[in-house]
Design an enzyme around this catalytic site. Structure first.
Site, PDB file in Angstrom:
ATOM      1  N   LEU A   9       1.076  -1.233  -0.018  1.00 42.19           N
ATOM      2  CA  LEU A   9       0.054   0.009   0.133  1.00 42.19           C
ATOM      3  C   LEU A   9       0.691   1.270  -0.106  1.00 42.19           C
ATOM      4  O   LEU A   9       1.647   1.537   0.828  1.00 42.19           O
ATOM      5  CB  LEU A   9      -0.840   0.174   1.359  1.00 42.19           C
ATOM      6  CG  LEU A   9      -1.713  -1.185   1.448  1.00 42.19           C
ATOM      7  CD1 LEU A   9      -2.662  -1.150   2.554  1.00 42.19           C
ATOM      8  CD2 LEU A   9      -2.702  -1.537   0.152  1.00 42.19           C
ATOM      9  N   ARG A  16       0.475  13.609   7.265  1.00 40.74           N
ATOM     10  CA  ARG A  16       1.292  14.171   8.459  1.00 40.74           C
ATOM     11  C   ARG A  16       2.908  14.223   8.234  1.00 40.74           C
ATOM     12  O   ARG A  16       3.308  14.845   9.103  1.00 40.74           O
ATOM     13  CB  ARG A  16       1.123  12.749   9.321  1.00 40.74           C
ATOM     14  CG  ARG A  16      -0.498  12.677  10.004  1.00 40.74           C
ATOM     15  CD  ARG A  16      -0.889  11.426  10.609  1.00 40.74           C
ATOM     16  NE  ARG A  16      -1.074  10.494   9.533  1.00 40.74           N
ATOM     17  CZ  ARG A  16      -1.292   9.228   9.833  1.00 40.74           C
ATOM     18  NH1 ARG A  16      -1.616   8.747  11.360  1.00 40.74           N
ATOM     19  NH2 ARG A  16      -1.450   8.158   9.150  1.00 40.74           N
ATOM     20  N   ARG A 333      36.903  14.743  -5.594  1.00 42.61           N
ATOM     21  CA  ARG A 333      35.725  14.612  -6.334  1.00 42.61           C
ATOM     22  C   ARG A 333      35.664  13.698  -7.180  1.00 42.61           C
ATOM     23  O   ARG A 333      36.446  12.843  -7.601  1.00 42.61           O
ATOM     24  CB  ARG A 333      35.793  16.110  -6.840  1.00 42.61           C
ATOM     25  CG  ARG A 333      35.704  17.111  -5.555  1.00 42.61           C
ATOM     26  CD  ARG A 333      35.543  18.661  -6.078  1.00 42.61           C
ATOM     27  NE  ARG A 333      34.696  18.941  -7.076  1.00 42.61           N
ATOM     28  CZ  ARG A 333      34.864  19.809  -8.258  1.00 42.61           C
ATOM     29  NH1 ARG A 333      35.901  20.561  -8.221  1.00 42.61           N
ATOM     30  NH2 ARG A 333      33.805  20.105  -8.993  1.00 42.61           N
ATOM     31  N   TYR A 366      45.423  21.789  -6.162  1.00 41.71           N
ATOM     32  CA  TYR A 366      44.044  21.632  -6.888  1.00 41.71           C
ATOM     33  C   TYR A 366      44.628  20.594  -8.250  1.00 41.71           C
ATOM     34  O   TYR A 366      45.472  21.283  -8.878  1.00 41.71           O
ATOM     35  CB  TYR A 366      43.259  22.645  -7.254  1.00 41.71           C
ATOM     36  CG  TYR A 366      42.088  22.251  -8.624  1.00 41.71           C
ATOM     37  CD1 TYR A 366      41.408  21.319  -8.077  1.00 41.71           C
ATOM     38  CD2 TYR A 366      42.323  22.845  -9.768  1.00 41.71           C
ATOM     39  CE1 TYR A 366      40.483  20.897  -8.658  1.00 41.71           C
ATOM     40  CE2 TYR A 366      41.287  22.192 -10.548  1.00 41.71           C
ATOM     41  CZ  TYR A 366      40.230  21.230 -10.144  1.00 41.71           C
ATOM     42  OH  TYR A 366      39.260  20.853 -10.951  1.00 41.71           O
ATOM     43  N   ASN A 386      43.063  24.179 -15.263  1.00 42.26           N
ATOM     44  CA  ASN A 386      42.444  23.051 -16.337  1.00 42.26           C
ATOM     45  C   ASN A 386      41.415  23.792 -16.945  1.00 42.26           C
ATOM     46  O   ASN A 386      40.973  23.301 -18.123  1.00 42.26           O
ATOM     47  CB  ASN A 386      41.812  21.990 -15.435  1.00 42.26           C
ATOM     48  CG  ASN A 386      40.892  22.045 -14.465  1.00 42.26           C
ATOM     49  OD1 ASN A 386      40.772  23.057 -13.915  1.00 42.26           O
ATOM     50  ND2 ASN A 386      39.879  21.156 -14.389  1.00 42.26           N
TER      51      ASN A 386
HETATM   52  C1  UD1 Z   1      -2.810   1.779   9.569  1.00 41.04           C
HETATM   53  C2  UD1 Z   1      -3.825   0.753  10.006  1.00 41.04           C
HETATM   54  C3  UD1 Z   1      -3.459   0.748  11.539  1.00 41.04           C
HETATM   55  C4  UD1 Z   1      -2.091   0.187  11.791  1.00 41.04           C
HETATM   56  C5  UD1 Z   1      -1.003   1.073  10.985  1.00 41.04           C
HETATM   57  C6  UD1 Z   1       0.270   0.434  11.153  1.00 41.04           C
HETATM   58  C7  UD1 Z   1      -5.810   1.175   8.820  1.00 41.04           C
HETATM   59  C8  UD1 Z   1      -7.117   1.804   8.500  1.00 41.04           C
HETATM   60  N1  UD1 Z   1      -5.112   1.403   9.738  1.00 41.04           N
HETATM   61  O1  UD1 Z   1      -2.843   3.092  10.134  1.00 41.04           O
HETATM   62  O2  UD1 Z   1      -4.506  -0.319  12.168  1.00 41.04           O
HETATM   63  O3  UD1 Z   1      -1.722   0.288  13.103  1.00 41.04           O
HETATM   64  O4  UD1 Z   1      -1.460   1.376   9.674  1.00 41.04           O
HETATM   65  O5  UD1 Z   1       1.418   1.396  10.664  1.00 41.04           O
HETATM   66  O6  UD1 Z   1      -5.377   0.647   7.627  1.00 41.04           O
HETATM   67  N2  UD1 Z   1      -2.682   4.152   1.839  1.00 41.04           N
HETATM   68  C9  UD1 Z   1      -3.103   3.866   0.474  1.00 41.04           C
HETATM   69  N3  UD1 Z   1      -4.446   4.583   0.333  1.00 41.04           N
HETATM   70  C10 UD1 Z   1      -5.127   4.920   1.112  1.00 41.04           C
HETATM   71  C11 UD1 Z   1      -4.885   5.284   2.573  1.00 41.04           C
HETATM   72  C12 UD1 Z   1      -3.541   4.679   2.921  1.00 41.04           C
HETATM   73  O7  UD1 Z   1      -2.589   3.291  -0.331  1.00 41.04           O
HETATM   74  O8  UD1 Z   1      -6.526   5.477   0.731  1.00 41.04           O
HETATM   75  C13 UD1 Z   1      -1.528   3.448   2.270  1.00 41.04           C
HETATM   76  C14 UD1 Z   1      -0.424   4.544   2.675  1.00 41.04           C
HETATM   77  O9  UD1 Z   1       0.481   5.036   1.716  1.00 41.04           O
HETATM   78  C15 UD1 Z   1       0.384   3.862   3.697  1.00 41.04           C
HETATM   79  C16 UD1 Z   1      -0.492   2.374   4.122  1.00 41.04           C
HETATM   80  O10 UD1 Z   1      -1.729   2.540   3.318  1.00 41.04           O
HETATM   81  O11 UD1 Z   1       1.498   3.303   3.079  1.00 41.04           O
HETATM   82  C17 UD1 Z   1      -1.105   2.794   5.729  1.00 41.04           C
HETATM   83  O12 UD1 Z   1      -1.901   4.203   5.571  1.00 41.04           O
HETATM   84  P1  UD1 Z   1      -1.832   5.165   6.899  1.00 41.04           P
HETATM   85  O13 UD1 Z   1      -2.456   6.184   6.600  1.00 41.04           O
HETATM   86  O14 UD1 Z   1      -0.313   5.317   7.170  1.00 41.04           O
HETATM   87  O15 UD1 Z   1      -2.337   4.478   7.961  1.00 41.04           O
HETATM   88  P2  UD1 Z   1      -2.306   4.375   9.525  1.00 41.04           P
HETATM   89  O16 UD1 Z   1      -3.071   5.532   9.928  1.00 41.04           O
HETATM   90  O17 UD1 Z   1      -0.691   4.386   9.780  1.00 41.04           O
HETATM   91 CA    CA Z   2       1.142   4.400   8.613  1.00 41.25          CA
END
Ligand code: UD1
Ligand code: CA
Length: 457
Positions: A9, A16, A333, A366, A386
């Site tokens: 994902l 944040r 370098r 140099y 140079n």
């Molecule tokens: C998520 C989990 C949480 C867990 C935590 C661990 C959910 C709802 N919560 O929260 O239970 O403890 O990870 O680190 O899953 N992403 C997408 N598409 C979206 C949203 C997110 O691809 O629409 C991807 C983000 O790029 C990221 C990952 O999913 O790599 C997790 O998303 P993030 O928003 O970081 O979730 P957390 O709030 O950390």
């Molecule tokens: Ca996360």
């Protein structure tokens, strides 16, 4: 063995982080987080990897290239919604699917393998990779029933006080029976505090269907961390650098103060090499055995042989053979190549320079666009001029040449074997073998003229 798939994902913006760079591309120990995840997945030899990318995240594709297939999640409506983007590629397949977040760079292939094994042994439809945290604030909590069996995951923002007190949390990594995953995702809604489609809701849904769901508790809280903001990013870097340093120590490298030494992932270091405090070693650097890398040195994408001593210097894209000493305060370098037993002293800068065996470039010099032979002595304050403002020109210096201090060598020019230059010369023409090139005004002494100078009045 069942077919194995992996979904990364990586479509979230990472708001944040407060960054214009996509979250999963932020580097940890010099490598984008999502690439760390990819490296570990590759060790598992799964049948197919699908990375979920968001609109405008072509950079993630550029980064991972052909290592993954991609599915586009046009709107970021949550982690459950993100997995659904892989439906076309995966939904009709049979097997086990690992889902992992692109922001968990410290998870290792060993842990992921243990998760797969646990999942298959338990014959579960879903297995959460969980961990126990002293302070699990921000993570989803793993809620178990009275018998200790996993019931569901509750997100921080949706949790009751009793649930917030749970210290077992969801690392964001899971194994699913692939069919069960895509079927139950159809039932996930977004009636929650964040209005998102949560992937973790699949756990509760499967449990309610009386399927086996499980959690595999990994033993390192540190390795499980998810990076959501710059504070966590700094911590992940620190943990990754510690892990890397530890590995080098196991391989016979000494550290004077490992807490202040940053060595990126791809670097290799031979045994009996010592790394002092405040050293940075980056990129595809290779350091041999019995080297000494002194405090506050930085080495980028360079190759150092054995017995190389570096004192407080910056070395980039350079090749140093064996038994060489550099610094203090040298700057080597790109395209510098230094042969065995050469000496590079303080305040020396080199670029596009080949320096032969036993040659000494001791001080304040140099060397640019030059080929230097063996056993040459370059006097203090020598400048290879140079660049004419438009083009770079090359200088060749033969073996055993002696260059007097404060010589300016205006290239292109050839100083032939065993020739010399007089101190303070500006050399614009070739010097034949065994000749002395001298190019400076002759000295005259004005008889007792010093007496007329103002301070003697
Ligand atoms: C998520 C989990 C949480 C867990 C935590 C661990 C959910 C709802 N919560 O929260 O239970 O403890 O990870 O680190 O899953 N992403 C997408 N598409 C979206 C949203 C997110 O691809 O629409 C991807 C983000 O790029 C990221 C990952 O999913 O790599 C997790 O998303 P993030 O928003 O970081 O979730 P957390 O709030 O950390
Ligand atoms: Ca996360």
């Amino acid at each position: 063995m069942k077919n194995r798939y992996a979904i990364i994902l990586a479509a979230g913006q990472g708001s944040r982080m407060k960054s214009s760079l996509y979250k999963v591309l932020h580097p940890v120990a010099g490598k984008p987080m999502v690439e760390h995840v990819m490296d570990q997945i590759e060790k598992l030899h799964v049948d197919e990897v699908v990375t979920i990318v968001g609109f405008g995240s072509d950079k993630v594709k550029e980064q991972l290239g052909e290592r993954s297939h991609y599915a586009l999640q046009t709107e970021q409506l949550g982690t459950g919604h993100a997995v659904l983007a892989a439906s076309d590629l995966l939904a009709d397949k049979d097997g086990t699917t690992l889902v992992i977040c692109g922001d968990t760079p410290l998870l290792t292939a060993e842990t992921l393998t243990a998760l797969f094994d646990h999942h298959e042994k338990e014959e579960a439809k879903a297995t959460i990779l969980s961990a126990i945290a002293k302070d699990p604030t921000g993570y989803g909590r793993v809620i178990r029933n009275a018998e200790g069996h996993v019931e569901k995951i509750v997100e921080q923002k949706d949790a009751k006080a009793s649930e917030l007190a749970v210290t077992e949390f969801n690392t964001g990594t899971y194994c699913f029976d692939n069919q069960s995953l895509f079927n139950s995702l159809q039932e996930v809604g977004n009636h929650n505090a964040q209005g998102e489609y949560y992937l973790p809701d699949v756990i509760g849904i499967l449990k309610q269907q009386n399927e086996v769901v499980s959690a595999f508790i990994m033993d390192s809280e540190d390795d499980s961390m998810g990076v959501n903001d710059r504070v966590a990013l700094a911590k992940a870097n620190q943990l990754m650098f510690q892990r890397i340093n530890l590995e080098h120590m196991k391989n016979g490298v000494s550290f004077i103060n490992p807490n202040t030494t940053y060595i990126e992932k791809e670097v290799t270091i031979g045994k009996d090499t010592t790394i002092e405090a405040g050293v940075l070693i980056k990129g595809q650097t290779v350091i041999g055995e019995n080297c000494w890398i002194g405090a506050h040195s930085e080495i980028r994408n360079s190759q150092l042989g054995d017995y190389v001593e570096v004192t407080s210097s910056l070395i980039e894209n350079a090749t140093l053979k064996n038994h060489i000493d550099v610094g203090p305060y040298a700057h080597l370098r790109p395209n510098t190549v230094i042969a065995d037993h050469a000496h590079i002293g303080n305040f020396v800068e080199t670029k596009n320079a080949t320096i032969g065996e036993g040659t000494k470039v001791g001080h304040l010099t140099y060397v640019g666009d030059a080929t230097l032979g063996q056993d040459i002595n370059i006097g203090c304050g020598t400048v290879f001029a140079n660049y004419d403002g438009k083009n770079k020109h090359h200088t060749t210096v033969g073996d055993h040449v002696f260059i007097g201090s404060n010589t300016t060598i205006v290239s292109p020019v050839v100083l032939n074997e065993c020739s010399a230059t007089a101190a303070g010369s500006t050399i614009t023409e070739d010097v034949p073998s065994y000749d002395l090139g001298i190019a400076r005004g002759r000295q005259t002494n004005l008889k007792e003229y010093a007496k007329k100078l103002p301070y003697n009045q």
